[in-house]
Enzyme design. Structure first.
Site, PDB file in Angstrom:
ATOM      1  CG  ASP A 184     -87.330 -38.767 -21.343  1.00 60.44           C
ATOM      2  OD1 ASP A 184     -86.910 -39.523 -20.446  1.00 60.44           O
ATOM      3  OD2 ASP A 184     -86.582 -38.074 -22.059  1.00 60.44           O
ATOM      4  CE  LYS A 196     -84.126 -43.049 -16.022  1.00 65.18           C
ATOM      5  NZ  LYS A 196     -84.342 -42.298 -17.283  1.00 65.18           N
ATOM      6  CD  GLU A 222     -84.414 -43.572 -20.935  1.00 69.12           C
ATOM      7  OE1 GLU A 222     -83.199 -43.473 -21.188  1.00 69.12           O
ATOM      8  OE2 GLU A 222     -84.900 -43.409 -19.796  1.00 69.12           O
ATOM      9  CG  ASP A 230     -80.263 -41.574 -24.528  1.00 74.04           C
ATOM     10  OD1 ASP A 230     -79.746 -40.562 -24.026  1.00 74.04           O
ATOM     11  OD2 ASP A 230     -81.417 -41.947 -24.254  1.00 74.04           O
TER      12      ASP A 230
HETATM   13  P1  ADP Z   1     -81.596 -37.314 -18.897  1.00 73.52           P
HETATM   14  O1  ADP Z   1     -82.045 -38.213 -19.994  1.00 73.52           O
HETATM   15  O2  ADP Z   1     -80.554 -37.951 -18.036  1.00 73.52           O
HETATM   16  O3  ADP Z   1     -82.681 -36.679 -18.119  1.00 73.52           O
HETATM   17  P2  ADP Z   1     -81.043 -35.168 -20.775  1.00 73.52           P
HETATM   18  O4  ADP Z   1     -81.144 -35.863 -22.076  1.00 73.52           O
HETATM   19  O5  ADP Z   1     -82.060 -34.151 -20.446  1.00 73.52           O
HETATM   20  O6  ADP Z   1     -80.802 -36.152 -19.570  1.00 73.52           O
HETATM   21  O7  ADP Z   1     -79.597 -34.530 -20.721  1.00 73.52           O
HETATM   22  C1  ADP Z   1     -79.196 -33.831 -19.626  1.00 73.52           C
HETATM   23  C2  ADP Z   1     -77.713 -33.635 -19.720  1.00 73.52           C
HETATM   24  O8  ADP Z   1     -77.415 -32.962 -20.930  1.00 73.52           O
HETATM   25  C3  ADP Z   1     -77.202 -32.785 -18.594  1.00 73.52           C
HETATM   26  O9  ADP Z   1     -75.977 -33.324 -18.126  1.00 73.52           O
HETATM   27  C4  ADP Z   1     -77.001 -31.467 -19.258  1.00 73.52           C
HETATM   28  O10 ADP Z   1     -75.979 -30.710 -18.622  1.00 73.52           O
HETATM   29  C5  ADP Z   1     -76.583 -31.883 -20.651  1.00 73.52           C
HETATM   30  N1  ADP Z   1     -76.829 -30.862 -21.663  1.00 73.52           N
HETATM   31  C6  ADP Z   1     -77.995 -30.251 -21.967  1.00 73.52           C
HETATM   32  N2  ADP Z   1     -77.820 -29.340 -22.935  1.00 73.52           N
HETATM   33  C7  ADP Z   1     -76.491 -29.366 -23.242  1.00 73.52           C
HETATM   34  C8  ADP Z   1     -75.657 -28.638 -24.151  1.00 73.52           C
HETATM   35  N3  ADP Z   1     -76.164 -27.697 -24.924  1.00 73.52           N
HETATM   36  N4  ADP Z   1     -74.345 -28.938 -24.188  1.00 73.52           N
HETATM   37  C9  ADP Z   1     -73.823 -29.892 -23.393  1.00 73.52           C
HETATM   38  N5  ADP Z   1     -74.531 -30.599 -22.531  1.00 73.52           N
HETATM   39  C10 ADP Z   1     -75.862 -30.346 -22.448  1.00 73.52           C
HETATM   40 MG    MG Z   2     -82.890 -39.314 -21.310  1.00 71.50          MG
END
Ligand code: ADP
Ligand code: MG
Length: 592
Positions: free
Chosen positions: A8, A70, A169, A192
């Site tokens: 991912d 990205k 995804e 998502d």
């Molecule tokens: P991506 O797919 O864009 O890489 P992720 O699925 O890893 O992203 O999500 C990252 C986002 O989720 C970030 O904006 C992060 O701040 C937010 N995030 C992660 N954990 C939490 C949480 N416990 N509460 C709120 N937001 C969260």
């Molecule tokens: Mg993601």
């Protein structure tokens, strides 16, 4: 066994996994972390550091520390929107040129930066597994266009992977939730919300096969927006904000995360300004007030995807949550409201996509069987035909991989080549759709309408479009891979769809008029050609009638009265029955 890893490659975080003894396992780095921040920081000697260590450098070296890459992969300078360039490092954005990042006084392509992240994941996996890995499945948002998918694939190759598959995804996430075990024709929504992208997909399970009924989303909507809005709201309430915001931003992100489980957190940034400290309390309620308008933007995408899939939320068997932001209670409430049911939260939302990519990797390496994944095209694809009309070859929301074709003929006598203009979009007129590419196919000169060119569109399993044009007479052909496509952001996709609805009536009128016009011109040319060939065998009265009918068609062409032109066409068609019969007669005589 030849391992295939699942990756991912996220805007914020990236993960890598592998099938072990029939289970998808996410691989941790040397520090035990499974989430690797998608961040690359260049040191003074130019050497890059990647992941958590790089994320810490955002404070120290904001201009040399690259995050959210990205957002730029596969995009050109002119395609960046206001706010996009809102990063602490320098972007090089030239019209028509791929966006590049300036770090360490050197330009880097987004692919190169992404490759560094992938290399780190690869080497962590190799350390953990004790052997080399060379094959990978990489996920992308469902709305990534050709150029973005190709660039992601190139990043994988630069990192030393053979990229076996680019997977959407949401499709991977559904696999992770084990929804392939559902009974019958179950329907699933995958919501998502990550750091930088939002995707909503409606999937249908049919005999062990996932089919994506519809996808929608926004590649510029996510947790990053909540972070920015939170920072702004805190400075708006009169708090003095330091010159360098990065330290404070990080503290606020941590606070945001904690507020998903706690009602109130204390924020402390000692000496952020050299001397002054910042102290304040933040309640979940305040965060929700700031985040709500951002999360609300997902509602329209959800409703549209349901409409595209011709479903209502009552038809859904499951709604699943993916992406770190969906840990927020507010998101869960809004999703429950949109779909009228509690979402399924049984998986770790930030790991689901990587788990699914790993299962898909297992399928490819033969470790998992019995599941096939299918995706859909977000917009229609076609070519321009006579009169500037859009001729759709692969309609929007078609399941891929897909192959479809059509036969075209020449409009002009002795024409030697045909220009194939590949278009994407939902409008009736070619000019209102997006040009993806253009090329010429040459053939032997022949009378108009005799040369035949077969045009075939094929979208492979990675969502990359291959266009083939073949002269059916000589077999000469040309194949073009559209991966330098005009990059289409999902906002533009949205705009395209809503424009096509707004203009549906005008577009349809213009199409009907254009078709009548093309027909009129064809008939007028045919009448002239027929007179030249068999004019002698037609009596004067009939000739007169035909000429009058032809004149009425010419006059109608000068108006914009579609019905009038159609009627004139029909009258000319009627009047030329005898002439057509004479032509046939002559042809038969010649054949004897
Ligand atoms: P991506 O797919 O864009 O890489 P992720 O699925 O890893 O992203 O999500 C990252 C986002 O989720 C970030 O904006 C992060 O701040 C937010 N995030 C992660 N954990 C939490 C949480 N416990 N509460 C709120 N937001 C969260
Ligand atoms: Mg993601």
């Amino acid at each position: 066994m030849d391992h295939v890893v699942g990756i991912d490659l996220g805007t914020t975080n990236s993960l890598i996994g592998v099938m072990e003894a029939g289970f998808p396992i996410l691989i941790a780095d040397a520090n035990g972390a499974r989430l690797t921040p998608s961040v690359v920081s260049f040191q003074n000697d130019g050497a890059p550091i990647v992941g958590q260590a790089a994320a810490r450098m955002r404070e120290v070296k904001p201009s040399e520390t690259i995050y959210s890459i990205k957002r730029f992969i596969g995009l050109r300078g002119d395609e960046l929107r206001k706010g996009d360039a809102d990063v602490s490092y320098t972007l090089e954005r030239r019209r028509g040129q791929p966006v590049r990042v300036l770090a360490n006084n050197e330009p880097h392509s987004p692919e190169e930066i992404s490759a560094l992240i992938l290399q780190k994941l690869k080497s962590d996996a190799e350390t953990a597994l004790g052997h080399a890995v060379s094959r990978a499945v990489i996920t992308v948002p469902a709305y990534f266009n050709d150029a973005q998918r190709s660039a992601t694939k190139r990043a994988g190759e630069l990192a030393g992977f053979r990229v076996e598959r680019i997977v959407n995804e949401p499709t991977a996430a559904a696999l992770a939730y084990g929804l392939d075990k559902l009974e019958g024709r179950s329907k699933i929504a995958v919501y998502d919300l990550g750091g930088g992208t939002f995707d909503i997909s409606i999937l249908e399970l049919n005999g062990g096969v996932f089919e994506v009924l519809a996808t929608n989303g926004n590649t510029r909507l996510g947790g990053d927006d909540i972070d920015r809005a939170l920072l702004k709201s805190i400075s708006d309430t009169g708090n003095r904000i330091p010159e360098s915001l990065v330290r404070l931003s990080q503290v606020l992100i941590e606070a945001k995360h904690r507020l998903s489980t706690e009602e109130k957190v204390a924020i402390d940034v000692p000496f952020f300004d050299g001397a002054k400290s910042l102290h304040l309390d933040l309640a979940r309620e305040e965060l929700e007030k700031v985040a709500r308008p951002i999360i609300e933007q997902t509602r329209a995408h959800c409703l549209r995807s349901l409409a595209d899939a011709k479903l209502t939320s009552a038809d859904l068997d499951e709604v699943i949550l993916v992406g770190g932001v969906t840990r927020m209670p507010l998101v869960r409430r809004i999703v429950a409201e949109i779909f009228g049911r509690e979402p399924n939260t049984s998986q770790n939302p930030d790991e689901a996509v990587a788990i699914g990519a790993t299962i898909q990797a297992g399928i490819l390496s033969g470790a998992v069987r019995d599941v096939v994944l299918l995706d859909v095209t977000p917009l229609s694809l076609g070519i321009e035909t006579f009169g500037g009309l859009m001729n759709v070859i692969i309609p929007r929301n078609s399941t891929i991989p897909i192959k479809a074709g059509e036969m075209f003929t020449t409009a002009v006598n002795q024409q030697r080549s045909m220009s194939i203009k590949v278009l994407q979009g939902e409008r009736e007129m070619a000019r209102d759709n997006w040009p993806l590419g253009q090329f010429e196919i040459e053939f032997e000169a022949a009378p108009k309408g005799v040369a035949r060119v077969g045009v075939q569109f094929e979208i492979d399993a990675n969502g990359i479009l291959h266009v083939l044009a073949r002269d059916t007479k000589t077999g000469g052909e040309k194949i073009v891979e559209i991966d330098s496509a005009v990059d289409v952001s999902d906002e533009a996709v949205e705009a395209m769809i809503s424009e096509s609805l707004d203009h549906a009536f005008d577009d349809m009128s213009e199409r009907v008029w254009t078709e009548a016009k093309v027909k009129a011109e064809e008939m007028l040319n045919a009448v002239e050609a027929a007179f030249a060939q068999v004019g002698d065998s037609v009596d004067a009265r009939e000739k007169e009638m035909i000429q009058q009918a032809a004149t009425r068609v010419r006059e109608a062409l000068g108006t914009n009265d579609t019905r009038g032109l159609q009627a004139a066409n029909a009258a000319l068609d009627e009047a030329t029955q005898g002439l057509a019969a004479a032509l046939v007669e002559k042809a038969m005589q010649a054949a004897r």
